[in-house]
Scaffold this motif. Structure first.
Motif, PDB file in Angstrom:
ATOM      1  N   LYS A   1       0.744  -1.158   0.033  1.00  0.00           N
ATOM      2  CA  LYS A   1      -0.051   0.143   0.052  1.00  0.00           C
ATOM      3  C   LYS A   1       0.875   1.219   0.025  1.00  0.00           C
TER       4      LYS A   1
ATOM      5  N   SER B   1       2.556   1.467  -3.703  1.00  0.00           N
ATOM      6  CA  SER B   1       1.701   1.203  -4.891  1.00  0.00           C
ATOM      7  C   SER B   1       1.645   2.788  -5.668  1.00  0.00           C
TER       8      SER B   1
ATOM      9  N   GLU C   1       0.344   5.519  -8.203  1.00  0.00           N
ATOM     10  CA  GLU C   1      -0.796   6.539  -8.028  1.00  0.00           C
ATOM     11  C   GLU C   1      -2.025   5.924  -8.621  1.00  0.00           C
ATOM     12  N   GLY C   2      -3.053   6.007  -7.852  1.00  0.00           N
ATOM     13  CA  GLY C   2      -4.509   5.274  -8.242  1.00  0.00           C
ATOM     14  C   GLY C   2      -4.525   3.961  -8.194  1.00  0.00           C
ATOM     15  N   HIS C   3      -3.576   3.128  -7.613  1.00  0.00           N
ATOM     16  CA  HIS C   3      -3.694   1.601  -7.469  1.00  0.00           C
ATOM     17  C   HIS C   3      -4.058   1.386  -6.012  1.00  0.00           C
ATOM     18  N   VAL C   4      -4.532   0.107  -5.980  1.00  0.00           N
ATOM     19  CA  VAL C   4      -4.828  -0.427  -4.820  1.00  0.00           C
ATOM     20  C   VAL C   4      -4.242  -1.762  -4.501  1.00  0.00           C
TER      21      VAL C   4
ATOM     22  N   ASP D   1      -5.003  -0.900 -10.882  1.00  0.00           N
ATOM     23  CA  ASP D   1      -5.511   0.355 -10.922  1.00  0.00           C
ATOM     24  C   ASP D   1      -6.933   0.242 -10.563  1.00  0.00           C
ATOM     25  N   ARG D   2      -7.351   1.175  -9.588  1.00  0.00           N
ATOM     26  CA  ARG D   2      -8.547   1.273  -8.808  1.00  0.00           C
ATOM     27  C   ARG D   2      -9.759   1.350 -10.108  1.00  0.00           C
ATOM     28  N   ALA D   3      -9.455   1.970 -10.838  1.00  0.00           N
ATOM     29  CA  ALA D   3     -10.254   2.048 -12.271  1.00  0.00           C
ATOM     30  C   ALA D   3     -10.647   0.627 -12.882  1.00  0.00           C
TER      31      ALA D   3
ATOM     32  N   ASP E   1      -4.426  -4.170 -16.085  1.00  0.00           N
ATOM     33  CA  ASP E   1      -4.703  -3.317 -14.977  1.00  0.00           C
ATOM     34  C   ASP E   1      -3.674  -3.606 -13.871  1.00  0.00           C
TER      35      ASP E   1
ATOM     36  N   SER F   1      -0.436  -4.204 -11.423  1.00  0.00           N
ATOM     37  CA  SER F   1       1.080  -3.624 -11.471  1.00  0.00           C
ATOM     38  C   SER F   1       1.817  -4.592 -10.727  1.00  0.00           C
TER      39      SER F   1
END
Length: 137
Positions: free
Chosen positions: A38, A41, A43-46, A71-73, A86, A88
């Motif tokens: 966490k 990670s 930016e924008g990833h969970v 990626d949270r998206a 998506d 990483s």
């Protein structure tokens, strides 16, 4: 596919493989890895170890990594499975029943697309990191 409680299904070599979820003793190291990821990670990833499948269409596979960074998206779509592009990072915690797949097949498939693959060898108490994927895995 509905699986019995406590089991997950993955598509491996064109077959649906049903295996039990991780043993309870895996929780502390999974949680520890998730917490460490966490903080680092993109930016924008969970970072999570939620039970989701990600499809690898070029390999005809769908895997549910033990721990992953995504990626949270990826969670905004209506698809049944996540898109492997998506991801990483993925981490697999080996057991006697999954060791061969984690060290061989998943190494090749993840190595084609996922930037970082961690193999957490529970019996050996070792972590191996694979990175810088290539089209050949």
């Amino acid at each position: 596919m509905d699986t019995p409680d406590g089991y997950k299904a993955e598509l491996i070599r064109g077959k649906i493989i049903v295996t039990p979820w991780s043993k309870f003793y895996c929780f502390p190291p999974m949680e520890s890895l998730q917490e460490q990821l966490k903080a680092h990670s993109p930016e924008g990833h969970v970072a999570t170890f939620a039970p989701f499948l990600f499809s690898f269409p070029s390999a005809g596979r769908a895997y549910g990594p033990d721990v992953f960074v995504v990626d949270r998206a990826a969670f905004l779509g209506k698809e049944r499975h996540g898109n492997a592009e998506d991801l990483s990072l993925v981490a697999e915690f080996t057991s006697s029943s999954t060791k061969d797949v984690d060290w061989q097949e998943k190494l090749r498939v993840y190595g084609e697309l996922v930037p970082v693959y961690l193999v957490v060898d529970m019996p050996a108490e070792e972590i191996t990191c694979f990175s810088d994927p290539s089209p050949q895995g």
